[in-house]
Design a protein around this motif. Structure first.
Motif, PDB file in Angstrom:
ATOM      1  N   ASP A 189      20.871  64.013  42.897  1.00 60.94           N
ATOM      2  CA  ASP A 189      19.479  64.144  42.437  1.00 60.94           C
ATOM      3  C   ASP A 189      18.454  64.015  43.558  1.00 60.94           C
ATOM      4  O   ASP A 189      17.253  63.956  43.305  1.00 60.94           O
ATOM      5  CB  ASP A 189      19.187  63.119  41.341  1.00 60.94           C
ATOM      6  N   GLY A 190      18.918  63.961  44.799  1.00 59.09           N
ATOM      7  CA  GLY A 190      17.995  63.836  45.930  1.00 59.09           C
ATOM      8  C   GLY A 190      17.851  62.420  46.446  1.00 59.09           C
ATOM      9  O   GLY A 190      17.200  62.195  47.471  1.00 59.09           O
ATOM     10  N   GLY A 191      18.450  61.486  45.745  1.00 53.26           N
ATOM     11  CA  GLY A 191      18.455  60.103  46.213  1.00 53.26           C
ATOM     12  C   GLY A 191      19.693  59.791  47.024  1.00 53.26           C
ATOM     13  O   GLY A 191      20.307  60.688  47.611  1.00 53.26           O
ATOM     14  N   TRP A 192      20.080  58.536  47.067  1.00 55.93           N
ATOM     15  CA  TRP A 192      21.300  58.153  47.765  1.00 55.93           C
ATOM     16  C   TRP A 192      22.015  57.063  46.973  1.00 55.93           C
ATOM     17  O   TRP A 192      21.401  56.317  46.226  1.00 55.93           O
ATOM     18  CB  TRP A 192      21.033  57.692  49.199  1.00 55.93           C
ATOM     19  N   TRP A 193      23.352  57.017  47.134  1.00 57.80           N
ATOM     20  CA  TRP A 193      24.148  56.067  46.363  1.00 57.80           C
ATOM     21  C   TRP A 193      24.711  54.935  47.191  1.00 57.80           C
ATOM     22  O   TRP A 193      25.099  53.899  46.653  1.00 57.80           O
ATOM     23  CB  TRP A 193      25.285  56.793  45.643  1.00 57.80           C
ATOM     24  N   VAL A 194      24.782  55.103  48.508  1.00 60.79           N
ATOM     25  CA  VAL A 194      25.325  54.048  49.356  1.00 60.79           C
ATOM     26  C   VAL A 194      24.559  54.001  50.669  1.00 60.79           C
ATOM     27  O   VAL A 194      24.137  55.044  51.203  1.00 60.79           O
ATOM     28  CB  VAL A 194      26.835  54.260  49.633  1.00 60.79           C
ATOM     29  N   LEU A 195      24.357  52.780  51.166  1.00 64.74           N
ATOM     30  CA  LEU A 195      23.784  52.571  52.492  1.00 64.74           C
ATOM     31  C   LEU A 195      24.616  51.507  53.191  1.00 64.74           C
ATOM     32  O   LEU A 195      24.686  50.363  52.743  1.00 64.74           O
ATOM     33  CB  LEU A 195      22.329  52.108  52.399  1.00 64.74           C
ATOM     34  N   ALA A 196      25.272  51.909  54.272  1.00 69.11           N
ATOM     35  CA  ALA A 196      26.028  50.967  55.097  1.00 69.11           C
ATOM     36  C   ALA A 196      25.244  50.729  56.381  1.00 69.11           C
ATOM     37  O   ALA A 196      24.715  51.677  56.979  1.00 69.11           O
ATOM     38  CB  ALA A 196      27.414  51.526  55.412  1.00 69.11           C
ATOM     39  N   LEU A 197      25.166  49.482  56.790  1.00 71.98           N
ATOM     40  CA  LEU A 197      24.409  49.122  57.990  1.00 71.98           C
ATOM     41  C   LEU A 197      25.224  48.182  58.871  1.00 71.98           C
ATOM     42  O   LEU A 197      25.812  47.215  58.370  1.00 71.98           O
ATOM     43  CB  LEU A 197      23.099  48.416  57.609  1.00 71.98           C
ATOM     44  N   ARG A 198      25.259  48.473  60.163  1.00 76.92           N
ATOM     45  CA  ARG A 198      25.881  47.526  61.106  1.00 76.92           C
ATOM     46  C   ARG A 198      25.146  46.197  61.067  1.00 76.92           C
ATOM     47  O   ARG A 198      25.761  45.134  61.080  1.00 76.92           O
ATOM     48  CB  ARG A 198      25.826  48.080  62.528  1.00 76.92           C
ATOM     49  N   ASP A 199      23.825  46.275  61.070  1.00 76.01           N
ATOM     50  CA  ASP A 199      22.966  45.087  61.016  1.00 76.01           C
ATOM     51  C   ASP A 199      22.133  45.175  59.742  1.00 76.01           C
ATOM     52  O   ASP A 199      21.223  45.996  59.655  1.00 76.01           O
ATOM     53  CB  ASP A 199      22.060  45.029  62.239  1.00 76.01           C
ATOM     54  N   PRO A 200      22.413  44.353  58.732  1.00 79.73           N
ATOM     55  CA  PRO A 200      21.672  44.471  57.481  1.00 79.73           C
ATOM     56  C   PRO A 200      20.172  44.228  57.607  1.00 79.73           C
ATOM     57  O   PRO A 200      19.395  44.682  56.758  1.00 79.73           O
ATOM     58  CB  PRO A 200      22.333  43.421  56.572  1.00 79.73           C
ATOM     59  N   LEU A 201      19.746  43.552  58.676  1.00 77.52           N
ATOM     60  CA  LEU A 201      18.309  43.358  58.868  1.00 77.52           C
ATOM     61  C   LEU A 201      17.596  44.676  59.141  1.00 77.52           C
ATOM     62  O   LEU A 201      16.381  44.781  58.980  1.00 77.52           O
ATOM     63  CB  LEU A 201      18.054  42.370  60.005  1.00 77.52           C
ATOM     64  N   ALA A 202      18.355  45.710  59.531  1.00 82.69           N
ATOM     65  CA  ALA A 202      17.757  47.030  59.752  1.00 82.69           C
ATOM     66  C   ALA A 202      17.230  47.639  58.458  1.00 82.69           C
ATOM     67  O   ALA A 202      16.467  48.612  58.490  1.00 82.69           O
ATOM     68  CB  ALA A 202      18.778  47.964  60.391  1.00 82.69           C
ATOM     69  N   ALA A 203      17.590  47.072  57.308  1.00 82.72           N
ATOM     70  CA  ALA A 203      17.090  47.570  56.029  1.00 82.72           C
ATOM     71  C   ALA A 203      15.587  47.371  55.886  1.00 82.72           C
ATOM     72  O   ALA A 203      14.973  47.932  54.972  1.00 82.72           O
ATOM     73  CB  ALA A 203      17.812  46.883  54.870  1.00 82.72           C
ATOM     74  N   GLN A 204      14.988  46.612  56.777  1.00 91.26           N
ATOM     75  CA  GLN A 204      13.526  46.480  56.768  1.00 91.26           C
ATOM     76  C   GLN A 204      12.866  47.845  56.907  1.00 91.26           C
ATOM     77  O   GLN A 204      11.736  48.054  56.461  1.00 91.26           O
ATOM     78  CB  GLN A 204      13.084  45.555  57.909  1.00 91.26           C
ATOM     79  N   ALA A 205      13.580  48.805  57.504  1.00 94.57           N
ATOM     80  CA  ALA A 205      13.044  50.160  57.655  1.00 94.57           C
ATOM     81  C   ALA A 205      12.814  50.839  56.317  1.00 94.57           C
ATOM     82  O   ALA A 205      12.064  51.831  56.235  1.00 94.57           O
ATOM     83  CB  ALA A 205      13.997  51.010  58.510  1.00 94.57           C
ATOM     84  N   LEU A 206      13.425  50.334  55.239  1.00101.09           N
ATOM     85  CA  LEU A 206      13.256  50.943  53.923  1.00101.09           C
ATOM     86  C   LEU A 206      11.898  50.647  53.300  1.00101.09           C
ATOM     87  O   LEU A 206      11.467  51.368  52.391  1.00101.09           O
ATOM     88  CB  LEU A 206      14.350  50.448  52.965  1.00101.09           C
ATOM     89  N   VAL A 207      11.248  49.600  53.767  1.00 98.01           N
ATOM     90  CA  VAL A 207       9.959  49.227  53.182  1.00 98.01           C
ATOM     91  C   VAL A 207       8.947  50.341  53.437  1.00 98.01           C
ATOM     92  O   VAL A 207       8.737  50.775  54.575  1.00 98.01           O
ATOM     93  CB  VAL A 207       9.454  47.896  53.764  1.00 98.01           C
ATOM     94  N   GLY A 208       8.361  50.828  52.349  1.00 98.54           N
ATOM     95  CA  GLY A 208       7.425  51.937  52.442  1.00 98.54           C
ATOM     96  C   GLY A 208       8.013  53.266  52.031  1.00 98.54           C
ATOM     97  O   GLY A 208       7.279  54.248  51.849  1.00 98.54           O
ATOM     98  N   VAL A 209       9.348  53.326  51.865  1.00 99.55           N
ATOM     99  CA  VAL A 209      10.004  54.547  51.406  1.00 99.55           C
ATOM    100  C   VAL A 209       9.956  54.584  49.883  1.00 99.55           C
ATOM    101  O   VAL A 209      10.379  53.636  49.217  1.00 99.55           O
ATOM    102  CB  VAL A 209      11.467  54.624  51.879  1.00 99.55           C
ATOM    103  N   GLU A 210       9.450  55.650  49.315  1.00102.65           N
ATOM    104  CA  GLU A 210       9.388  55.770  47.860  1.00102.65           C
ATOM    105  C   GLU A 210      10.781  56.087  47.322  1.00102.65           C
ATOM    106  O   GLU A 210      11.425  57.041  47.750  1.00102.65           O
ATOM    107  CB  GLU A 210       8.404  56.866  47.455  1.00102.65           C
ATOM    108  N   MET A 211      11.217  55.270  46.389  1.00100.07           N
ATOM    109  CA  MET A 211      12.542  55.438  45.813  1.00100.07           C
ATOM    110  C   MET A 211      12.472  56.255  44.519  1.00100.07           C
ATOM    111  O   MET A 211      11.413  56.428  43.926  1.00100.07           O
ATOM    112  CB  MET A 211      13.182  54.070  45.540  1.00100.07           C
ATOM    113  N   SER A 212      13.620  56.759  44.096  1.00101.72           N
ATOM    114  CA  SER A 212      13.756  57.508  42.831  1.00101.72           C
ATOM    115  C   SER A 212      12.907  58.768  42.808  1.00101.72           C
ATOM    116  O   SER A 212      12.257  59.096  41.809  1.00101.72           O
ATOM    117  CB  SER A 212      13.407  56.610  41.641  1.00101.72           C
ATOM    118  N   THR A 213      12.910  59.500  43.912  1.00 98.72           N
ATOM    119  CA  THR A 213      12.240  60.792  43.970  1.00 98.72           C
ATOM    120  C   THR A 213      13.253  61.837  44.454  1.00 98.72           C
ATOM    121  O   THR A 213      14.311  61.492  44.984  1.00 98.72           O
ATOM    122  CB  THR A 213      11.041  60.785  44.934  1.00 98.72           C
TER     123      THR A 213
END
Length: 226
Positions: free
Chosen positions: A146-170
Motif C-alpha cells: 500500500d506504499g507503506g512499510w512492514w519492517v525496519l531493521a536498524l544496526r543502531d536503534p537510536l537512528a530511528a530518531q530520523a523517523l520523526v516528522g515522517v507522515e505515516m500511513s500514506t
C-alpha cells in the motif's frame, strides 16, 4: 578472529486488540468486534514468528493500551511471556516509533528488527532476512503493497530518531521513510514486499498466500465464512 554476529532484538509496535480501537477500516465492513478478533489473530501470529526467530528474551512489545482489555487476552499474555513490554510514548506514530526503538536501545547494544501487527504472514525467516541485510547496510526497510512499510531493521536503534516528522500511513510512507533515513546518513537496503491486512480485499488476498498466518487464516474463515 571475527567476532560472532550479535543476535538481533525483535520489536513489535502494536495496539491492544480492543473493538473500535484497531482495524477500524476493516471493522466498517465486518463489524468492530470481528475486526478486533482479526487484529488479535494477526498479533498472535506476529508474536509467534518473533519468538521463534530469536527467543522471547530477545523480544520487545511496544504497546498502546492493555492486552487485558482486548479480545483473546489470555492467549496474548501467554504469547508475550518472557517479552519486555513497554507502553507507547509520543504524540504521532512517527514519535512513537522513535521512542520504541530508543526503549530497546536502552536495554543494551545491538541491532533491532521492528514490525507492526498488520502482516500475520511474516515468518522467522523473513525477520532474520531483514536482520541479515544489516551486514551491508545501516538500515533495512521492507515495503508494503500500500506504499507503506512492514519492517525496519536498524544496526543502531537510536537512528530511528530520523523517523520523526515522517507522515505515516500514506501512499508515500515507504519512499518518505527511506528518504529520511538516507538524509540521516544511513545506507538503506530493502527486503521482501508484503501485504498489510487493512481491508476485506487484503484479507482475502492473504488467504491465497502459500503459507498464511495460522491464527489469522483460521479466524478469518470463521468470522467471514464463504
Amino acid at each position: 578472529m571475527t567476532p560472532p554476529r550479535m543476535l538481533p532484538r525483535m520489536l513489535v509496535v502494536a495496539k491492544a486488540p480492543v473493538a473500535g480501537k484497531v482495524k477500524t477500516r476493516l471493522g466498517a465492513d465486518i463489524g468492530l468486534e470481528a475486526a478486533a478478533e482479526v487484529a488479535a489473530a494477526c498479533l498472535l501470529d506476529t508474536l509467534a514468528a518473533c519468538t521463534e526467530a530469536v527467543g522471547a528474551k530477545h523480544c520487545h512489545l511496544d504497546l498502546a493500551g492493555d492486552l487485558a482489555d482486548g479480545v483473546r487476552a489470555d492467549e496474548l499474555v501467554a504469547a508475550s511471556a518472557g517479552w519486555t513490554t513497554s507502553p507507547q510514548r509520543g504524540d504521532g506514530f512517527d514519535e512513537r516509533l522513535a521512542h520504541a526503538h530508543a526503549s530497546v536501545a536502552a536495554t543494551g547494544p545491538g541491532p533491532v528488527v521492528q514490525v507492526g501487527m498488520d502482516t500475520p504472514q511474516v515468518t522467522p525467516a523473513l525477520l532474520l532476512d531483514a536482520a541479515a541485510g544489516l551486514a551491508d547496510h545501516d538500515a533495512v526497510l521492507g515495503p508494503a503493497d500500500d506504499g507503506g512499510w512492514w519492517v525496519l531493521a536498524l544496526r543502531d536503534p537510536l537512528a530511528a530518531q530520523a523517523l520523526v516528522g515522517v507522515e505515516m500511513s500514506t501512499p508515500t510512507t515507504y519512499d518518505d521513510t527511506r528518504a529520511a533515513l538516507e538524509a540521516a546518513g544511513l545506507r538503506v537496503g530493502s527486503t521482501a514486499t508484503l501485504l498489510d491486512v487493512d481491508t476485506v480485499a487484503d484479507a482475502e488476498a492473504l488467504l491465497a498466500d502459500a503459507a498464511p498466518g495460522a491464527r489469522f487464516a483460521a479466524s478469518w474463515k470463521v468470522l467471514v465464512p464463504r
